[in-house]
Design an enzyme around this catalytic site. Structure first.
Site, short mmCIF file in Angstrom:
data_model
loop_
_atom_site.label_atom_id
_atom_site.label_comp_id
_atom_site.label_asym_id
_atom_site.label_seq_id
_atom_site.Cartn_x
_atom_site.Cartn_y
_atom_site.Cartn_z
CD GLU A 162 4.23 -0.95 -3.31
OE1 GLU A 162 4.30 0.27 -3.54
OE2 GLU A 162 3.15 -1.53 -3.11
CD GLU A 376 1.78 -2.48 1.06
OE1 GLU A 376 1.14 -1.66 0.37
OE2 GLU A 376 2.95 -2.31 1.41
C1 BGP Z 1 1.88 0.84 -1.36
C2 BGP Z 1 2.86 1.10 -0.27
C3 BGP Z 1 2.25 1.42 1.04
C4 BGP Z 1 0.94 2.17 0.98
C5 BGP Z 1 0.02 1.68 -0.10
C6 BGP Z 1 -1.17 2.56 -0.38
O1 BGP Z 1 2.40 1.33 -2.53
O2 BGP Z 1 3.71 0.01 -0.09
O3 BGP Z 1 3.23 2.01 1.82
O4 BGP Z 1 1.05 3.51 1.12
O5 BGP Z 1 0.68 1.49 -1.32
O6 BGP Z 1 -0.81 3.61 -1.22
P1 BGP Z 1 -1.29 5.07 -0.99
O7 BGP Z 1 -0.96 5.39 0.41
O8 BGP Z 1 -0.54 5.90 -1.98
O9 BGP Z 1 -2.74 5.07 -1.29
#
Ligand code: BGP
Length: 469
Positions: A162, A376
């Site tokens: 990301e 993800e």
């Molecule tokens: C993505 C990342 C993850 C994770 C996820 C959820 O952006 O790659 O590392 O954290 O999002 O986001 P958040 O934890 O901000 O809800």
């Protein structure tokens, strides 16, 4: 619609080093930018312990295997391998990932390894992070150490996780280090620099003749106009350009299309800035676009855009107090709520058809993509823990809807080869802390005990039967 996932479809779980490992000063690990950032006054949490994966990885992999999970996204902490980011290699860091990777393989949980998941070593971060072009060379040197040590066993590599989040959260929202707000020109410059770093690492990997594949993980957010008004459509178009198209062009076309470049320059002009392309950059992008093996796509949500001509203003909802988010950017537009679309407590719209639309778009606009892993997807939820039981039905519903759109995209010709739920177990959420849970396995952060949630039992059934139950 396809009714079944293919036999070789990967049902994986995702993690990231800083969010799960803890052990931040063990075995010679150097500091990363997040250690320091979470020490600032007023910080509500830190990553010192996280999910203690550094010590509990065997338990997590055993659980994974029991629950039908046959892939895991892990990331390597650069500052465990090279504590200062450049220079000496830390053998104890190599040893840890050796053990971890072997354990994954022994449990039939294939490791999908990301080289950079937000956690730049502190020294390099303080020297300018990705705004400093020397970071690119240090990253290539670090990647080489990883390929030399783990490339015999790891067959799925991602350069970055990301880059958009690094740019947006670090330089526009200001809830990631270095905590800067509304600096769109710097955000664009670091995206470009990371694209060059990605390209150089792809080329390095290919030159080493290793047996695996290499790609990148992008977060792709759908951008929908809130109405049919041309100005709202324009806002969605601009937000998409910055968040999605700029870097997809770089990775898969190996250049910025004329329209992409012109639009990004318009956004930059409205924000009193520009970005710089250095000698050799475009050649690097062009070479790597021919060799990239896959797109890792993170998809959580889509945004609804409205025209906006004021100054930038943002409030990040990091506590789960529903309805408190504000997001409006000068020269782009405002993200507004759509009453027809439900949201999570952190105001993320739940819009699974946006994932389908994005998959179809990749196939249409970047036909050389080869294959896609959903790297993800998942739902942040304040799970209730009652006598060791966690009923997270809303998470099951969320994942199920996304699965059904993946099947539809596969039926419509998109080559999706796997899905990694975010997250395998509960982890630290970068800008939200520990109450925003995503895991299939609940973590009691006081004892570090794991408890399978209702979603884990459901996921197991889908993974084993390949049918959406
Ligand atoms: C993505 C990342 C993850 C994770 C996820 C959820 O952006 O790659 O590392 O954290 O999002 O986001 P958040 O934890 O901000 O809800």
């Amino acid at each position: 619609m396809e009714e079944k996932f293919a036999e070789d479809f990967i049902f994986g779980g995702a993690t990231a080093a800083f969010q799960v490992e803890g052990a931040t000063s063990e075995d010679g690990r150097g500091p990363c930018c997040w250690d320091e950032y979470l020490k600032r006054p007023g910080s509500r949490f830190n990553g010192d312990m996280a999910s203690d994966f550094y010590h509990k990885y065997k338990d997590d992999l055993e659980l994974s295997q029991k629950f039908g999970i046959n892939g895991i996204r892990i990331s390597i902490s650069w500052s465990r391998i090279i504590p200062q980011g450049k220079g000496a290699v830390n053998q104890l860091g190599i040893n840890f990932y050796d053990r971890l990777i072997d354990e994954c393989i022994q449990n039939n949980v294939e490791p999908f390894v990301t080289l950079h998941h937000f956690d730049t070593p502190l020294g390099l971060f303080e020297d300018g992070d990705w705004l400093n072009r020397e970071t690119i060379d240090h990253f290539v040197a670090y990647a080489k150490v990883c390929f030399e040590n783990f490339g015999d066993r790891v067959v799925k590599w991602a350069t970055f996780n990301e880059p958009w989040s690094i740019a947006q959260n670090g330089y526009i929202i200001g809830n990631f280090p270095p905590n800067v707000q509304y600096d769109i020109p710097k955000a664009v410059q670091i995206m470009h620099n990371m694209m060059v770093a990605h390209a150089k690492v792809v080329e390095l990997y290919k030159s080493m003749n290793l047996k695996g594949e290499i790609g990148i993980v992008h977060t792709l957010e759908g951008k929908c106009p809130i109405s049919d008004k041309p100005e709202d459509k324009r806002a969605a178009y601009l937000d998409d350009m910055l968040a999605n198209r700029f870097m997809l062009d770089a990775c898969f076309k190996g250049k910025y299309d004329a329209e992409t470049l012109q639009t990004v320059e318009e956004i930059l002009t409205a924000n009193d800035g520009s970005f710089k392309v250095f000698d050799g950059d475009m050649e690097s992008l062009a070479a790597a676009a021919k060799h990239i093996d896959f797109l890792g796509m993170n998809y959580y949500s889509s945004h609804f855009l409205q025209a906006y001509d004021g100054e930038s203003k943002i409030h990040h909802n990091g506590t789960g107090e529903k309805g408190t988010s504000i997001f409006a950017l000068k020269g782009i537009g405002a993200r507004v709520s759509n009453s027809a679309v439900e949201t999570t407590d952190w105001d993320w719209p739940i819009y699974p058809q946006g994932m389908y639309e994005m998959l179809m778009r990749i196939k249409r606009d970047y036909p050389n993509y080869k294959k896609i892993y959903i790297a993800e997807n998942g739902m942040g939820y304040k799970d209730d823990f009652e006598d060791g039981k966690i009923d997270d039905t809303p998470r099951i519903e969320y994942i199920k809807k996304h699965f059904s759109y993946i099947l539809k995209a596969i039926a419509d010709g998109v080559n999706v080869k796997g899905y990694y739920v975010w997250s395998l177990m509960d982890v630290l959420s970068w800008s939200n802390g520990y109450n925003k849970r995503y895991g299939l396995f609940y973590v009691d952060f006081n004892t570090q005990e794991r408890y399978p949630k209702k979603s884990a039992y459901w996921f197991k059934k889908v993974a084993e039967t390949k049918h959406l139950v």
